[in-house]
Scaffold this motif. Structure first.
Motif, mmCIF file in Angstrom:
data_model
loop_
_atom_site.group_PDB
_atom_site.id
_atom_site.type_symbol
_atom_site.label_atom_id
_atom_site.label_comp_id
_atom_site.label_asym_id
_atom_site.label_seq_id
_atom_site.Cartn_x
_atom_site.Cartn_y
_atom_site.Cartn_z
ATOM 1 N N GLN A 3 -10.749 -6.267 -16.493
ATOM 2 C CA GLN A 3 -9.499 -5.522 -16.380
ATOM 3 C C GLN A 3 -9.678 -4.083 -16.826
ATOM 4 N N MET A 4 -9.095 -3.168 -16.062
ATOM 5 C CA MET A 4 -9.058 -1.765 -16.424
ATOM 6 C C MET A 4 -7.596 -1.343 -16.495
ATOM 7 N N LYS A 5 -7.327 -0.267 -17.202
ATOM 8 C CA LYS A 5 -5.970 0.257 -17.270
ATOM 9 C C LYS A 5 -5.635 0.892 -15.929
ATOM 10 N N LEU A 6 -4.547 0.454 -15.329
ATOM 11 C CA LEU A 6 -4.194 0.899 -13.984
ATOM 12 C C LEU A 6 -2.875 1.653 -13.976
ATOM 13 N N ARG A 7 -2.819 2.668 -13.128
ATOM 14 C CA ARG A 7 -1.558 3.333 -12.855
ATOM 15 C C ARG A 7 -0.667 2.383 -12.054
ATOM 16 N N LYS A 32 -2.286 -10.618 -9.405
ATOM 17 C CA LYS A 32 -2.219 -11.865 -10.168
ATOM 18 C C LYS A 32 -3.528 -12.642 -10.020
ATOM 19 N N GLN A 33 -4.034 -12.744 -8.791
ATOM 20 C CA GLN A 33 -5.288 -13.454 -8.554
ATOM 21 C C GLN A 33 -6.454 -12.796 -9.294
ATOM 22 N N ASP A 34 -6.361 -11.479 -9.465
ATOM 23 C CA ASP A 34 -7.447 -10.740 -10.115
ATOM 24 C C ASP A 34 -7.305 -10.679 -11.633
ATOM 25 N N GLY A 35 -6.357 -11.438 -12.181
ATOM 26 C CA GLY A 35 -6.270 -11.573 -13.620
ATOM 27 C C GLY A 35 -5.300 -10.646 -14.321
ATOM 28 N N TYR A 36 -4.545 -9.866 -13.561
ATOM 29 C CA TYR A 36 -3.555 -8.971 -14.157
ATOM 30 C C TYR A 36 -2.207 -9.693 -14.306
ATOM 31 N N THR A 37 -1.267 -9.025 -14.939
ATOM 32 C CA THR A 37 0.104 -9.557 -15.062
ATOM 33 C C THR A 37 1.064 -8.576 -14.378
ATOM 34 N N HIS A 133 1.631 -5.298 -16.194
ATOM 35 C CA HIS A 133 0.586 -4.347 -15.816
ATOM 36 C C HIS A 133 -0.269 -4.947 -14.697
ATOM 37 N N PRO A 134 -0.365 -4.252 -13.564
ATOM 38 C CA PRO A 134 0.300 -2.998 -13.194
ATOM 39 C C PRO A 134 1.679 -3.268 -12.579
ATOM 40 N N ILE A 135 2.473 -2.206 -12.452
ATOM 41 C CA ILE A 135 3.759 -2.294 -11.781
ATOM 42 C C ILE A 135 3.550 -1.977 -10.301
ATOM 43 N N VAL A 136 4.035 -2.856 -9.445
ATOM 44 C CA VAL A 136 3.951 -2.644 -7.997
ATOM 45 C C VAL A 136 5.323 -2.165 -7.531
ATOM 46 N N MET A 137 5.401 -0.888 -7.216
ATOM 47 C CA MET A 137 6.668 -0.263 -6.880
ATOM 48 C C MET A 137 6.885 -0.249 -5.361
ATOM 49 N N LYS A 480 -8.348 -8.899 3.044
ATOM 50 C CA LYS A 480 -9.383 -8.852 4.081
ATOM 51 C C LYS A 480 -9.384 -7.518 4.820
ATOM 52 N N HIS A 481 -8.217 -6.902 4.941
ATOM 53 C CA HIS A 481 -8.092 -5.710 5.781
ATOM 54 C C HIS A 481 -7.799 -4.433 5.008
ATOM 55 N N VAL A 482 -7.803 -4.512 3.684
ATOM 56 C CA VAL A 482 -7.580 -3.334 2.845
ATOM 57 C C VAL A 482 -8.782 -3.156 1.925
ATOM 58 N N ASN A 483 -9.197 -1.927 1.733
ATOM 59 C CA ASN A 483 -10.312 -1.615 0.839
ATOM 60 C C ASN A 483 -9.801 -1.672 -0.601
ATOM 61 N N MET A 484 -9.864 -2.873 -1.196
ATOM 62 C CA MET A 484 -9.311 -3.044 -2.537
ATOM 63 C C MET A 484 -10.100 -2.262 -3.585
ATOM 64 N N GLU A 485 -11.396 -2.066 -3.355
ATOM 65 C CA GLU A 485 -12.189 -1.269 -4.293
ATOM 66 C C GLU A 485 -11.639 0.145 -4.363
ATOM 67 N N LEU A 486 -11.258 0.685 -3.195
ATOM 68 C CA LEU A 486 -10.683 2.034 -3.132
ATOM 69 C C LEU A 486 -9.304 2.057 -3.780
ATOM 70 N N VAL A 487 -8.515 0.999 -3.568
ATOM 71 C CA VAL A 487 -7.171 0.927 -4.173
ATOM 72 C C VAL A 487 -7.288 0.925 -5.688
ATOM 73 N N TYR A 488 -8.193 0.101 -6.214
ATOM 74 C CA TYR A 488 -8.382 0.065 -7.674
ATOM 75 C C TYR A 488 -8.867 1.417 -8.199
ATOM 76 N N GLU A 489 -9.724 2.078 -7.437
ATOM 77 C CA GLU A 489 -10.228 3.371 -7.860
ATOM 78 C C GLU A 489 -9.102 4.397 -7.967
ATOM 79 N N MET A 490 -8.194 4.393 -6.974
ATOM 80 C CA MET A 490 -7.102 5.371 -6.993
ATOM 81 C C MET A 490 -6.044 5.046 -8.050
ATOM 82 N N MET A 491 -6.090 3.816 -8.593
ATOM 83 C CA MET A 491 -5.124 3.424 -9.621
ATOM 84 C C MET A 491 -5.661 3.644 -11.037
ATOM 85 N N LYS A 492 -6.915 4.057 -11.179
ATOM 86 C CA LYS A 492 -7.470 4.281 -12.512
ATOM 87 C C LYS A 492 -6.716 5.403 -13.223
#
Length: 492
Positions: A3-7, A32-37, A133-137, A480-492
Motif C-alpha cells: 500500500q502507498m498513500k494515494l490521492r 478493495k481487491q488490491d487491499g485498500y479501504t 483510503h482512497p476516496i473514489v469521487m 483488463k482495459h485500463v493501465n492500472m499501473e499508470l492510474v496508481y502512479e498518477m494517484m501518488k
C-alpha cells in the motif's frame, strides 16, 4: 500490492450518461481487491433513486451501490447533497440525509446558497478521508459548463479542494469523442487542467486495435495520457443510476416465464427495487403504461413514486387504475411498494398539502388501508420476517405518509424484529413500505410461486451472491482495459 498513500481519484465526465457511476464502482472494487479501504464520494447527486443508510438517512442510490462495491456500509458523507426532482424546476433538497425543503432552481443556484452548501459538502469529504483510503469521487454531467463554474459544487472545484487526480471519462458510443474530449479540456482553466491526469474512453464497440491511432491523436491534442479504452459490455449487470432507460426496455410478455409488469409511473422512484426480478431466470419483467399490456402479466407491481397523489390521478385519467382493478378481479397478483402500496388503499389524505393541492383522493380500494401524508419523512433500514419464515430479511423505507389498517382483522405480511407488523394483504393483493423486499429470496419465491410449474419451483436465485459476482466481473473488465499501473502512479 504494497500500500502507498494515494490521492483521491475523481471520475469526471465530458457529459451526462458517459458511464462515470459504473466506472467509479469498478475502481471501488479494484482498490478493495488490491487491499485498500476505498469509499465513494459525490458531493451533489440529482436522482429519484435513493437509499437509506444504516443510520436511517437518505443518499443517492448510486453511491450506495459504489459503497457496496467497495465493501463498506454507505454513509451520508458519501453523498452529502441529494436533489430529488418534484417538478421541472423544483427539487426536494436532502442535506446530510435529511430533507430540508423544496427549492426552485433559480433559488438553489443563488451564490449565497451555493457558498453555504459548499462548506457542507467540503466538510463531508474531509470527514470521509479520515476513515477511508482512497476516496473514489464522481463528478456530475460535464466538467466544462463554464456558465456555472462559480456555482459548481461537484466537479473541478471539488477536485481542487480534495487535491484529486482527475480522469476524464468520454463516451465514444455516442460519437464525437475527439471534439468532446478536446473541447472539455480546452474550456477548463489552467488551474483546473493541471488536475486532469488521464483520459478514459468508455463504451467502445469493435476492435480496439483500430482505435490505436485515435489514442495517439487525443494524447497529442490534449497533452494528457489515455489510461484506457473500456469496451461496451452486455454480460455484466450493475444497477443503473437513472431511470431514463426504463421506457426502452422490452415491453412484450414472454411465453414460458412468469410475466411481471411494473406500472411506469410519471414520478417512478427506486426502480432498482426490480433489478432482482429482472435478473431472475424464472421471470420476465417489463415496464408499461398501456392498460392492454397489463392483461398479459401474471403479476402487476405498482412501484414507489415521488408524487403519489399526482401519479394516482394520472392512473385514473389514462385508464390504468381501472385496468389494475380489473386484473385484480381476474386473479392476477397485485403488489404495491411504498407509494404504490398507498395507492392500493381506500384513500390518501394530504391535509397539510405536503404533496399536492388535493387534500384527499380515493385509492384503488384493493387493500383495507388509509394513508395520511404528514410531511415527516421516514427513512430507515429495516430487518424483518416475511410471513411465517424464520429467515431474517432486509429492506429500507423512504416515504412520506403513514398507513393504518381500516379492518381490525386485516392480514399483514411482514414482522419487524421487534414484532411490529408491516404491510397488508387481501386475497391476491398485497402491499409494503419496504424497498428492497424483492432482493430477499423468501419473499420473491413466495410471490412468483403460484405462477411457476413444479420444475421451475426447484430453481433458486440468490441476488446478493449475483451482485457480488457482477462487481468482480466489472472490476476484471476495467482492470483488463485500463493501465492500472499508470492510474496508481498518477494517484501518488
Amino acid at each position: 500490492m504494497t500500500q502507498m498513500k494515494l490521492r483521491p481519484l475523481m471520475l469526471a465526465g465530458t457529459g451526462s450518461d458517459v458511464g462515470k457511476s459504473v466506472i467509479a464502482a469498478a475502481f471501488c472494487r479494484i482498490f478493495k481487491q488490491d487491499g485498500y479501504t476505498p469509499a465513494p464520494f459525490k458531493a451533489q447527486n440529482m436522482a429519484l433513486n435513493s437509499f437509506a443508510t444504516p443510520e436511517g438517512l437518505e443518499i443517492g442510490r448510486a453511491q450506495a451501490v459504489q459503497a457496496e462495491a467497495a465493501g463498506v456500509p454507505c454513509h451520508t458523507d458519501m453523498n452529502p447533497l441529494l436533489l430529488k426532482p418534484v417538478a421541472d424546476s423544483v427539487a426536494q433538497v436532502v442535506l446530510h440525509g435529511k430533507a430540508i425543503g423544496n427549492q426552485q432552481a433559480v433559488d438553489y443556484f443563488k451564490a449565497d446558497n451555493k457558498a453555504r452548501l459548499r462548506v457542507e459538502v467540503n466538510a463531508a469529504f474531509d470527514r470521509l478521508t479520515t476513515r477511508f483510503h482512497p476516496i473514489v469521487m464522481e463528478g456530475a454531467g460535464s466538467i466544462s459548463e463554464i456558465n456555472l463554474r462559480n456555482l459548481d459544487l461537484v466537479n473541478m472545484p471539488m477536485a481542487m479542494h480534495a487535491g484529486a487526480s482527475v480522469i476524464l471519462v468520454a463516451d465514444i458510443d455516442r460519437g464525437g469523442v475527439f471534439a468532446s474530449v478536446y473541447g472539455t479540456i480546452m474550456l477548463l482553466t489552467e488551474e483546473e487542467r493541471m488536475h486532469v491526469k488521464g483520459i478514459l474512453i468508455n463504451k467502445f464497440r469493435g476492435d480496439i486495435r483500430l482505435f490505436e491511432s485515435g489514442i495517439t491523436m487525443i494524447e497529442e491534442l490534449c497533452g494528457i495520457p489515455v489510461v484506457g479504452v473500456v469496451p461496451y459490455y452486455k454480460d455484466i449487470y450493475i444497477e443503473e443510476e437513472d431511470s431514463v432507460m426504463l421506457q426502452t426496455k422490452q415491453r412484450e410478455a414472454m411465453h414460458g416465464k412468469v410475466n411481471v409488469a411494473v406500472v411506469l409511473l410519471q414520478h417512478l422512484s427506486n426502480f432498482t427495487d426490480f433489478n432482482a426480478l429482472e435478473r431472475d431466470p424464472r421471470v420476465h419483467l417489463f415496464y408499461t403504461n398501456n392498460p392492454k399490456e397489463l392483461s398479459k402479466a401474471d403479476i402487476i407491481i405498482l412501484p414507489g413514486s415521488k408524487s403519489t397523489i399526482h401519479d394516482l390521478a394520472v392512473l385514473r385519467n389514462e385508464g390504468l387504475a381501472k385496468a389494475i382493478v380489473t386484473e385484480a378481479k381476474n386473479g392476477k397478483t397485485i403488489l404495491g411498494i411504498c407509494g404504490g402500496y398507498q395507492m392500493m388503499g381506500e384513500s390518501i389524505e394530504d391535509p397539510l398539502g405536503v404533496e399536492s393541492n388535493m387534500r384527499r383522493i380515493p385509492g384503488l380500494g384493493l387493500l383495507p388501508i388509509a394513508t395520511t401524508m404528514d410531511g415527516d419523512k421516514i427513512t430507515r433500514q429495516s430487518k424483518f420476517y416475511f410471513g411465517e419464515s424464520k429467515e431474517l430479511c432486509e429492506g429500507y423505507e423512504i416515504h412520506n405518509g403513514r398507513s393504518t389498517l381500516t379492518e381490525p382483522d386485516a392480514e399483514t405480511i411482514n414482522r419487524f424484529e421487534n414484532g411490529e407488523p408491516e404491510g397488508c394483504r387481501k386475497g391476491n393483493c398485497q402491499g409494503t413500505y419496504l424497498h428492497g423486499i424483492l432482493d430477499n429470496r423468501e419473499f420473491t419465491d413466495a410471490l412468483i410461486a403460484p405462477w411457476l410449474s413444479e420444475k421451475e419451483q426447484e430453481t433458486e436465485f440468490d441476488y446478493k451472491a449475483f451482485k457480488e459476482k457482477q462487481y468482480d466481473k466489472l472490476a476484471d473488465h476495467v482492470r483488463k482495459h485500463v493501465n492500472m499501473e499508470l492510474v496508481y502512479e498518477m494517484m501518488k
